[in-house]
Design an enzyme around this catalytic site. Structure first.
Site, PDB file in Angstrom:
ATOM      1  N   TYR A   1      -8.955   8.923  -6.590  1.00 23.13           N
ATOM      2  CA  TYR A   1      -8.459   8.500  -7.899  1.00 23.13           C
ATOM      3  C   TYR A   1      -9.619   8.449  -8.892  1.00 23.13           C
ATOM      4  CZ  TYR A   1      -5.998   5.777 -11.423  1.00 23.13           C
ATOM      5  OH  TYR A   1      -5.426   5.357 -12.603  1.00 23.13           O
TER       6      TYR A   1
ATOM      7  N   GLY B   1       0.803  -1.222   0.000  1.00 27.02           N
ATOM      8  CA  GLY B   1       0.000   0.000   0.000  1.00 27.02           C
ATOM      9  C   GLY B   1       0.833   1.267   0.000  1.00 27.02           C
TER      10      GLY B   1
ATOM     11  N   ASP C   1       0.419   0.080 -14.413  1.00 25.69           N
ATOM     12  CA  ASP C   1       1.048  -0.725 -13.358  1.00 25.69           C
ATOM     13  C   ASP C   1       1.117  -2.196 -13.747  1.00 25.69           C
ATOM     14  OD1 ASP C   1       0.913   1.671 -12.117  1.00 25.69           O
ATOM     15  OD2 ASP C   1      -0.588   1.096 -10.633  1.00 25.69           O
TER      16      ASP C   1
HETATM   17  C1  GLA Z   1      -2.107   4.253 -10.109  1.00 25.63           C
HETATM   18  C2  GLA Z   1      -2.858   3.534 -11.220  1.00 25.63           C
HETATM   19  C3  GLA Z   1      -2.162   3.745 -12.576  1.00 25.63           C
HETATM   20  C4  GLA Z   1      -1.856   5.209 -12.840  1.00 25.63           C
HETATM   21  C5  GLA Z   1      -1.193   5.862 -11.624  1.00 25.63           C
HETATM   22  C6  GLA Z   1      -1.051   7.344 -11.793  1.00 25.63           C
HETATM   23  O1  GLA Z   1      -0.856   3.666  -9.891  1.00 25.63           O
HETATM   24  O2  GLA Z   1      -2.969   2.162 -10.957  1.00 25.63           O
HETATM   25  O3  GLA Z   1      -2.966   3.197 -13.598  1.00 25.63           O
HETATM   26  O4  GLA Z   1      -3.005   5.907 -13.223  1.00 25.63           O
HETATM   27  O5  GLA Z   1      -1.920   5.622 -10.434  1.00 25.63           O
HETATM   28  O6  GLA Z   1      -0.201   7.642 -12.843  1.00 25.63           O
END
Ligand code: GLA
Length: 383
Positions: free
Chosen positions: A222, A120, A172
């Site tokens: 987010y 996290g 990611d």
């Molecule tokens: C998180 C999300 C990614 C990306 C980043 C910000 O890590 O999982 O997909 O949007 O935030 O760049």
């Protein structure tokens, strides 16, 4: 590890296999993957190991050394209701999705996870568990689709979007599935075209600075940012019907939006895209000073325009930038806590860590933990 494994799952002769999935940092290109942008992530050396032993009972069991509890699933009548322990929902979502995609396995699996990634902390521990679980399941079932790592990344993004409920982009999962040692990658999130770019700054080390600030609101904020981008795109598309995503908008397009907040969000997205393109050039020219400046400019834009940094990330980045040995620093990942990265002259690393930790502690009352990523890591695999 064998002893610990057998204490938990019992003793038998079946060999235990070890798999690994890395975490990732994003060097630059933040909050633009879900806007069709070009991003520059890299897998890191730290990650999650899985010790895996097949069994004859049709049961899936997964435990971790880092927390109590077990994800237990009976293959013959799987229960896909969400679990209370957050970490369990990532592998659960993966199993659910693979089963709906004709993945089949008659035996059982016992899995023990061991993480060198702070969980996290914005280093994609969730993508690492997802990709790791998918890879293990496909490998154990000798499923040909294991060769298609991009498909694995897409599935895992779907799990995160639909099952877990975070509307993340693909960066990611892609970095974790496709990482290569010594290489960062440039990924065009609209087409998934990608290329590897060597990342090994001579005489400089990339330090990962963990604020140890819980990313509490991260998921809801987010999704809120993503919704704002969709709104901005919809407004711009009224004037420019051909515009496919926000990163493709012209540099001044943000001025045409009605609302000040949307203007700032969009200004971040468009300017961040330009910084990634500039960073690609800086890497090609070995211009690490320029690369560092771009990192810092990215942080400021995330701080003031996109508003996803917060007191702790700002404090650590400010403290880092006061050090002469630091070429640039920025938050990495979703923000709202978690980690920052800094490019620091290797010979000054210890002094840097001391100074920055003290200043950070004084500003926030929290302890800073520091990890070094000496080289980019490899993607998911069987060790
Ligand atoms: C998180 C999300 C990614 C990306 C980043 C910000 O890590 O999982 O997909 O949007 O935030 O760049």
């Amino acid at each position: 590890m064998r002893d610990t494994f057998c204490q938990r799952f019992g003793e038998n002769e079946t060999p235990i296999q070890t798999y690994f999935a890395p975490g990732r940092v994003n060097l630059i290109g933040e909050h633009i993957d879900y806007n069709g942008g070009l991003v520059m992530p890299m897998a890191i050396e730290q990650g999650i190991k899985a010790y895996v032993r097949p069994s004859t009972e049709p049961v899936f069991r997964m435990q971790t050394l880092q927390s109590d509890g077990e994800l237990l699933l009976d293959w013959t009548m799987p229960n896909f209701e969400k679990r209370k322990a957050a970490w369990q929902n990532y592998p659960l979502g993966v199993i659910d999705l693979l089963m709906r995609n004709n993945w089949q396995w008659s035996g059982g699996l016992e899995i023990l996870l061991e993480s060198t990634l702070p969980i996290g902390s914005g280093l994609s521990s969730s993508a690492a568990i997802e990709v790791l679980t998918s890879y293990i399941l496909l490998d154990q079932a000798a499923d040909e689709r294991i060769k298609d790592r991009i498909q694995i990344a897409k599935w895992c993004q779907e799990v995160e979007n639909e099952f877990v409920g975070v509307k993340c982009g693909i960066m990611d999962q892609f970095a974790v599935a496709m990482g290569q040692e010594g290489q960062a990658m440039l990924l065009a999130c609209d087409t998934l075209a990608y290329q590897y770019v060597p990342f090994s700054p001579p005489n400089y080390t990339l330090l990962l600075l963990n604020t140890n600030k819980e990313r509490k609101l991260a998921d809801s904020k987010y999704n809120e940012r993503k919704a704002s981008c969709e709104q901005a795109l919809a407004q711009l598309q009224m004037a420019y019907p051909q515009l496919e995503h926000l990163c493709a908008a012209s540099p001044d397009a943000w001025k045409e939006l009605s609302d000040h907040v949307l203007q700032r969000r969009t200004r971040h997205v468009i300017s961040e895209q330009q910084r990634v393109v500039a960073a690609k050039g800086a890497l090609a020219n070995g211009d690490w000073h320029f690369f560092g400046n771009l990192m810092t400019a990215s942080h400021r834009s995330l701080q003031h325009d996109y508003e996803v940094t917060g007191k702790e990330l700002d404090a650590v980045v400010n403290a880092a930038l006061e050090e002469e040995s630091c070429l640039g620093a920025r938050m990495t990942g979703a923000g709202f806590g978690g980690c920052a990265i800094a490019l620091v002259r290797s010979e000054n690393e210890q002094a840097f860590i001391e100074q920055v930790s003290n200043k950070y502690q004084a500003a926030t009352g929290l302890n800073l933990s520091v990890l070094a990523s000496r080289k980019a890591g490899a993607g998911v695999g069987l060790l």
